[in-house]
Design an enzyme around this catalytic site. Structure first.
Site, PDB file in Angstrom:
ATOM      1  N   VAL A 137       0.831  -1.201   0.000  1.00 61.89           N
ATOM      2  CA  VAL A 137       0.000   0.000   0.000  1.00 61.89           C
ATOM      3  C   VAL A 137       0.868   1.256   0.000  1.00 61.89           C
ATOM      4  CG1 VAL A 137      -1.643   1.364   1.371  1.00 61.89           C
ATOM      5  CG2 VAL A 137      -2.004  -1.101   1.073  1.00 61.89           C
ATOM      6  N   GLU A 138       1.922   1.240   0.780  1.00 64.17           N
ATOM      7  CA  GLU A 138       2.751   2.435   0.925  1.00 64.17           C
ATOM      8  C   GLU A 138       3.506   2.790  -0.362  1.00 64.17           C
ATOM      9  OE1 GLU A 138       2.975   4.633   3.214  1.00 64.17           O
ATOM     10  OE2 GLU A 138       1.810   3.687   4.815  1.00 64.17           O
ATOM     11  N   THR A 139       4.175   1.816  -0.965  1.00 63.74           N
ATOM     12  CA  THR A 139       5.064   2.150  -2.084  1.00 63.74           C
ATOM     13  C   THR A 139       5.008   1.161  -3.242  1.00 63.74           C
ATOM     14  OG1 THR A 139       6.936   0.924  -1.131  1.00 63.74           O
ATOM     15  CG2 THR A 139       6.709   3.257  -0.522  1.00 63.74           C
TER      16      THR A 139
END
Length: 339
Positions: free
Chosen positions: A120-122
């Site tokens: 989700v983050e990167t």
């Protein structure tokens, strides 16, 4: 290169033009520099030279005004819970299965949850941000009044982190809000929760998957992750008594029996009488789906204080786990099938 072994005791002097001409507010920058000199022993001249090269970024101010979490769930989910992210997460699991097993054993956080946060983050490093973190944090610290104090503190943490980790602060890339590396830690989280998992005396969240994975697990563990406990459970709503429990709070403080008495029934059996929070997520038709968030759901929101974020992590984790198990089983079957 991000890492610089020159940046040790004092900030590297870089020289340059006038930052005021580019819009950074020197009337607030100079007192900030003086504070850092007094509190942490930085060299005043070197800091002033460094800030002479800092740029005010209008794109950062625009980005912070339209975060993804402002979208409704039906628009937010398709951004992050996708087959491509699940496939990439399962592939990373296969590649680093032994490493993830070690991280799981030490921190007692499931591999799929760690991978989902990185996804989700990167997108596992594909989208880690192309802003110079020094510029982004300075822009927000001195030109974004609603959260200036917070970002000023993070700017201070960035400079301390750079000194401790021997980083060149001018070269660090990240998000518009100053988040860095595979897990997108802001500087204060980097200093507080990042882990040197392989013991090489460097905590590298950009290039070292062990450090990145362990740091995510450490963050969740410290914030209260409960091993073997559920994250969220879908629920049915009956009557109108549920409305009183939709207070927008994410910390689980409502006994499950109270919700059941109000006509709120989990779709799967839940043991005991745990504390929960009632979460409503908007669908494309304008209706809502309802979930019970437990302690582990709340722990994920400590990473990003949004129920949308936590639900995306939870659902992507399930998709990664299912994909990994499916591919592992298929691979095992191929290896053990007689000709």
């Amino acid at each position: 290169m991000i890492r610089s072994f020159i940046f040790t005791v004092t900030i590297l002097s870089v020289g340059g033009g006038c930052v005021g001409a580019e819009g950074l507010n020197r009337t607030t920058v100079d007192p900030f520099i003086d504070e850092l000199v007094g509190r942490h022993g930085f060299d005043q001249g070197a800091l002033r030279s460094l800030f002479d090269k800092v740029e005010r970024l209008p794109s950062v101010l625009a980005a912070i005004s339209r975060p993804a979490e402002s979208k409704p769930w039906y628009q937010y989910r398709p951004i992050f819970v996708t087959p491509s992210r699940a496939r990439a997460g399962a592939a990373l699991w296969r590649k680093h299965s032994q490493l993830l097993a070690q991280v799981e054993k030490r921190y007692e956080v499931p591999a799929e949850v760690i991978l989902a946060i990185l996804g989700v983050e990167t997108f596992y490093g594909r989208q880690s941000g192309n802003y110079r973190v020094l510029d982004a944090l300075a822009t927000l610290a001195f030109h974004y009044p609603p959260r200036a104090q917070f970002f000023r503190s993070e700017l201070e943490q960035l400079l301390l982190l750079s000194r401790e980790q021997h980083l060149d602060p001018r070269a660090i890339q990240g998000s518009y809000a100053g988040a860095m590396g595979l897990p997108q830690f802001i500087p204060s989280s980097y200093r507080r929760y990042a882990v040197d998992f392989d013991g090489d005396r460097l905590t590298d969240l950009w290039h070292n998957p062990g450090d990145a994975m362990a740091s995510v697990a450490n963050y969740l563990k410290i914030h209260g992750w409960e091993t073997g406990r559920p994250v969220a459970v879908r629920t049915r709503i009956g009557g109108r008594g549920y409305a009183q429990f939709l207070d927008g709070k994410l910390e689980p403080k409502i006994e499950l029996t109270r919700l059941k008495q109000a006509g709120i029934t989990p779709v799967t059996e839940m043991q005991g009488n745990p504390l929960v929070a009632l979460i409503a997520l908007e669908t494309e038709t304008g209706s809502y789906e309802y979930w019970l968030g437990l302690k582990n759901f709340y722990v994920i929101t400590r990473y990003n204080r949004s129920p949308l974020y936590a639900m995306a992590v939870y659902q992507l984790a399930q998709a990664i786990r299912d994909r990994y198990r499916e591919e592992y089983s298929a691979g095992y079957a191929r290896k053990h099938t007689l000709p």
